[in-house]
Design a protein around this motif. Structure first.
Motif, PDB file in Angstrom:
ATOM      1  N   LEU A  27      32.041  32.552  53.225  1.00  0.00           N
ATOM      2  CA  LEU A  27      32.502  31.736  52.182  1.00  0.00           C
ATOM      3  C   LEU A  27      33.681  30.972  52.620  1.00  0.00           C
ATOM      4  CD1 LEU A  27      32.509  33.931  48.947  1.00  0.00           C
ATOM      5  CD2 LEU A  27      31.702  31.645  48.818  1.00  0.00           C
ATOM      6  N   GLU A  28      34.556  31.879  53.319  1.00  0.00           N
ATOM      7  CA  GLU A  28      35.739  31.602  53.860  1.00  0.00           C
ATOM      8  C   GLU A  28      35.458  30.481  55.206  1.00  0.00           C
ATOM      9  OE1 GLU A  28      37.899  35.162  54.588  1.00  0.00           O
ATOM     10  OE2 GLU A  28      38.405  35.367  52.521  1.00  0.00           O
ATOM     11  N   GLU A  29      34.730  31.004  55.737  1.00  0.00           N
ATOM     12  CA  GLU A  29      34.273  29.892  57.000  1.00  0.00           C
ATOM     13  C   GLU A  29      33.786  28.499  56.544  1.00  0.00           C
ATOM     14  OE1 GLU A  29      31.017  31.901  59.344  1.00  0.00           O
ATOM     15  OE2 GLU A  29      32.448  33.651  59.541  1.00  0.00           O
ATOM     16  N   ALA A  30      33.218  28.561  55.157  1.00  0.00           N
ATOM     17  CA  ALA A  30      33.019  27.231  54.499  1.00  0.00           C
ATOM     18  C   ALA A  30      34.117  26.687  53.608  1.00  0.00           C
ATOM     19  CB  ALA A  30      31.806  27.537  53.463  1.00  0.00           C
ATOM     20  N   GLY A  31      35.232  27.097  53.949  1.00  0.00           N
ATOM     21  CA  GLY A  31      36.507  26.876  53.323  1.00  0.00           C
ATOM     22  C   GLY A  31      36.701  27.093  51.975  1.00  0.00           C
ATOM     23  N   ILE A  32      36.197  28.088  51.516  1.00  0.00           N
ATOM     24  CA  ILE A  32      36.294  28.588  50.022  1.00  0.00           C
ATOM     25  C   ILE A  32      36.929  29.968  49.980  1.00  0.00           C
ATOM     26  CG2 ILE A  32      35.011  29.623  47.958  1.00  0.00           C
ATOM     27  CD1 ILE A  32      32.905  27.188  48.743  1.00  0.00           C
ATOM     28  N   SER A  33      37.900  30.170  49.565  1.00  0.00           N
ATOM     29  CA  SER A  33      38.799  31.541  49.405  1.00  0.00           C
ATOM     30  C   SER A  33      38.089  32.679  48.729  1.00  0.00           C
ATOM     31  CB  SER A  33      40.128  31.367  49.215  1.00  0.00           C
ATOM     32  OG  SER A  33      40.238  31.253  47.704  1.00  0.00           O
ATOM     33  N   CYS A  34      38.029  33.795  49.090  1.00  0.00           N
ATOM     34  CA  CYS A  34      37.668  34.891  48.294  1.00  0.00           C
ATOM     35  C   CYS A  34      38.489  35.904  48.313  1.00  0.00           C
ATOM     36  CB  CYS A  34      36.165  35.365  49.265  1.00  0.00           C
ATOM     37  SG  CYS A  34      35.379  36.766  48.383  1.00  0.00           S
ATOM     38  N   GLU A  35      38.919  36.398  47.017  1.00  0.00           N
ATOM     39  CA  GLU A  35      39.927  37.425  46.837  1.00  0.00           C
ATOM     40  C   GLU A  35      38.885  38.605  46.382  1.00  0.00           C
ATOM     41  OE1 GLU A  35      43.243  39.037  43.546  1.00  0.00           O
ATOM     42  OE2 GLU A  35      42.409  36.796  43.317  1.00  0.00           O
ATOM     43  N   ILE A  36      39.136  39.886  47.019  1.00  0.00           N
ATOM     44  CA  ILE A  36      38.617  41.026  46.627  1.00  0.00           C
ATOM     45  C   ILE A  36      39.323  41.717  45.965  1.00  0.00           C
ATOM     46  CG2 ILE A  36      37.820  43.224  47.637  1.00  0.00           C
ATOM     47  CD1 ILE A  36      37.131  41.518  50.063  1.00  0.00           C
ATOM     48  N   LEU A  37      39.122  42.113  44.596  1.00  0.00           N
ATOM     49  CA  LEU A  37      39.794  43.108  43.584  1.00  0.00           C
ATOM     50  C   LEU A  37      39.029  44.293  43.798  1.00  0.00           C
ATOM     51  CD1 LEU A  37      41.704  42.993  41.255  1.00  0.00           C
ATOM     52  CD2 LEU A  37      39.954  41.979  39.889  1.00  0.00           C
ATOM     53  N   HIS A  38      39.998  45.517  43.947  1.00  0.00           N
ATOM     54  CA  HIS A  38      39.262  46.736  44.224  1.00  0.00           C
ATOM     55  C   HIS A  38      39.582  47.505  42.699  1.00  0.00           C
ATOM     56  CE1 HIS A  38      39.635  51.050  46.075  1.00  0.00           C
ATOM     57  NE2 HIS A  38      38.582  50.940  45.782  1.00  0.00           N
ATOM     58  N   VAL A  39      38.451  47.699  42.073  1.00  0.00           N
ATOM     59  CA  VAL A  39      38.497  48.315  40.829  1.00  0.00           C
ATOM     60  C   VAL A  39      38.238  49.790  40.674  1.00  0.00           C
ATOM     61  CG1 VAL A  39      38.502  46.161  39.547  1.00  0.00           C
ATOM     62  CG2 VAL A  39      36.590  47.595  39.602  1.00  0.00           C
ATOM     63  N   GLY A  40      37.117  50.213  41.730  1.00  0.00           N
ATOM     64  CA  GLY A  40      36.520  51.498  41.475  1.00  0.00           C
ATOM     65  C   GLY A  40      37.224  52.533  41.618  1.00  0.00           C
ATOM     66  N   HIS A  41      38.424  52.612  41.979  1.00  0.00           N
ATOM     67  CA  HIS A  41      39.429  53.767  42.032  1.00  0.00           C
ATOM     68  C   HIS A  41      40.310  54.127  40.929  1.00  0.00           C
ATOM     69  CE1 HIS A  41      41.862  50.594  43.352  1.00  0.00           C
ATOM     70  NE2 HIS A  41      42.879  51.162  43.508  1.00  0.00           N
ATOM     71  N   LYS A  42      40.053  53.161  39.935  1.00  0.00           N
ATOM     72  CA  LYS A  42      41.196  53.048  38.663  1.00  0.00           C
ATOM     73  C   LYS A  42      40.480  53.835  37.749  1.00  0.00           C
ATOM     74  CE  LYS A  42      43.818  49.770  40.252  1.00  0.00           C
ATOM     75  NZ  LYS A  42      45.333  49.665  40.170  1.00  0.00           N
ATOM     76  N   ALA A  43      41.451  54.375  36.647  1.00  0.00           N
ATOM     77  CA  ALA A  43      40.834  54.997  35.422  1.00  0.00           C
ATOM     78  C   ALA A  43      40.586  54.157  34.483  1.00  0.00           C
ATOM     79  CB  ALA A  43      41.668  56.106  35.147  1.00  0.00           C
ATOM     80  N   VAL A  44      39.308  53.454  34.249  1.00  0.00           N
ATOM     81  CA  VAL A  44      39.109  52.631  33.201  1.00  0.00           C
ATOM     82  C   VAL A  44      37.884  53.275  32.180  1.00  0.00           C
ATOM     83  CG1 VAL A  44      38.123  50.318  33.086  1.00  0.00           C
ATOM     84  CG2 VAL A  44      39.278  50.804  35.020  1.00  0.00           C
ATOM     85  N   HIS A  45      38.652  53.009  31.107  1.00  0.00           N
ATOM     86  CA  HIS A  45      37.505  53.594  29.891  1.00  0.00           C
ATOM     87  C   HIS A  45      36.501  52.511  29.720  1.00  0.00           C
ATOM     88  CE1 HIS A  45      36.815  55.466  26.182  1.00  0.00           C
ATOM     89  NE2 HIS A  45      37.541  56.243  26.355  1.00  0.00           N
ATOM     90  N   GLY A  46      35.576  53.001  29.104  1.00  0.00           N
ATOM     91  CA  GLY A  46      34.171  52.202  28.914  1.00  0.00           C
ATOM     92  C   GLY A  46      34.833  51.523  27.544  1.00  0.00           C
ATOM     93  N   CYS A  47      33.549  50.520  27.149  1.00  0.00           N
ATOM     94  CA  CYS A  47      33.799  49.778  25.946  1.00  0.00           C
ATOM     95  C   CYS A  47      33.633  50.670  24.945  1.00  0.00           C
ATOM     96  CB  CYS A  47      32.604  48.777  26.013  1.00  0.00           C
ATOM     97  SG  CYS A  47      32.632  47.946  24.325  1.00  0.00           S
ATOM     98  N   ILE A  48      34.593  50.573  23.882  1.00  0.00           N
ATOM     99  CA  ILE A  48      34.446  51.694  22.590  1.00  0.00           C
ATOM    100  C   ILE A  48      33.771  50.996  21.400  1.00  0.00           C
ATOM    101  CG2 ILE A  48      36.216  53.307  23.248  1.00  0.00           C
ATOM    102  CD1 ILE A  48      38.177  51.513  21.597  1.00  0.00           C
TER     103      ILE A  48
END
Ligand SMILES: Cc1cc2nc3c(=O)[nH]c(=O)nc-3n(C[C@H](O)[C@H](O)[C@H](O)COP(=O)(O)O)c2cc1C
Length: 210
Positions: A27-48
């Motif tokens: 993507l970046e070689e094609a001029g499009i930025s790509c942000e990586i959002l790391h969520v897998g280590h967070k304590a996230v509750h599921g939909c209630i």
């Protein structure tokens, strides 16, 4: 233009990251930025299933945590990559919690992910890659998001972090996702204003009740 890639692995530089990295490089070689959002280590509750997102319609999940910021990040992106390690032939739990809540909020608020290209990536030791890839694609296909495909089903193979760097075919598949997403994003940008955006469909929901 920018793409947001959500890394659902608890391991920041695990195999899921390397799949994302291959797509992000393209993507970046094609001029499009790509942000990586790391969520897998967070304590996230599921939909209630409180349905507050449907009642309030304020683009927020009633569980007041970081997921609400991530939802806005996703809304602001031109394209979304959902990437998960395979756990028991399915999406890793935290990633599933994030996706369920984000896509439910979007659906309750006019489906604001609608028509954004989406792509799924998975990292797997051996089995369950395709099942997990299918599961991730379900978020896109209920949201009228064009699905970006590759030259195989988007799985990279490895057990320990970094092993996937030895999976040349998996890296090529992930890279091709980035190449194809860049192309599609540019086509959409190029065509903006020349073709009308299709109207949102009427909300017909019968729940099979006659
Ligand atoms: C809880 C758990 C469940 C797993 N389930 C599977 C599985 O069903 N099939 C498989 O091939 N690998 C399975 N694995 C291995 C991971 O998918 C593999 O290590 C992958 O590369 C992890 O990606 P990551 O390095 O980005 O975390 C599992 C790993 C964990 C921790």
């Amino acid at each position: 233009m920018k793409v947001l890639a959500i890394n659902g692995s608890p391991r920041p530089k695990g195999n899921t990251y390397h799949a994302i990295r291959a797509a992000a490089d393209a993507l970046e070689e094609a001029g499009i930025s790509c942000e990586i959002l790391h969520v897998g280590h967070k304590a996230v509750h599921g939909c209630i299933a409180c349905q507050k997102c449907h009642e309030m319609r304020n683009e927020r999940c009633a569980i007041d945590d970081e997921v609400n910021d991530w939802i806005q990040h996703m809304k602001a992106a031109d394209g979304i990559i959902l990437a998960s390690p395979v756990y028991y032939t399915g999406i890793a739990g935290t990633m599933k919690a994030v996706c369920d809540r984000a896509f439910y909020v979007s659906g309750a608020n006019g489906n604001f992910f609608r028509l954004k290209p989406g792509a799924a990536l998975v990292a797997v030791r051996r089995s369950g890659g395709v099942a997990t890839f299918d599961q991730l694609n379900h978020y896109f296909t209920i949201s009228e998001m064009p699905v970006v495909s590759s030259c195989y089903w988007n799985a990279i193979h490895g057990l320990e972090p970094g092993e996937a760097l030895g999976d040349g075919e998996g890296l090529n598949v992930a890279r091709t996702v980035g190449v194809n997403m860049a192309w599609l994003l540019k086509l959409i940008e190029h065509g903006r204003g020349t073709l009308p955006t299709p109207a949102a469909p009427p909300g017909v929901r019968t729940n099979f009740i006659r």
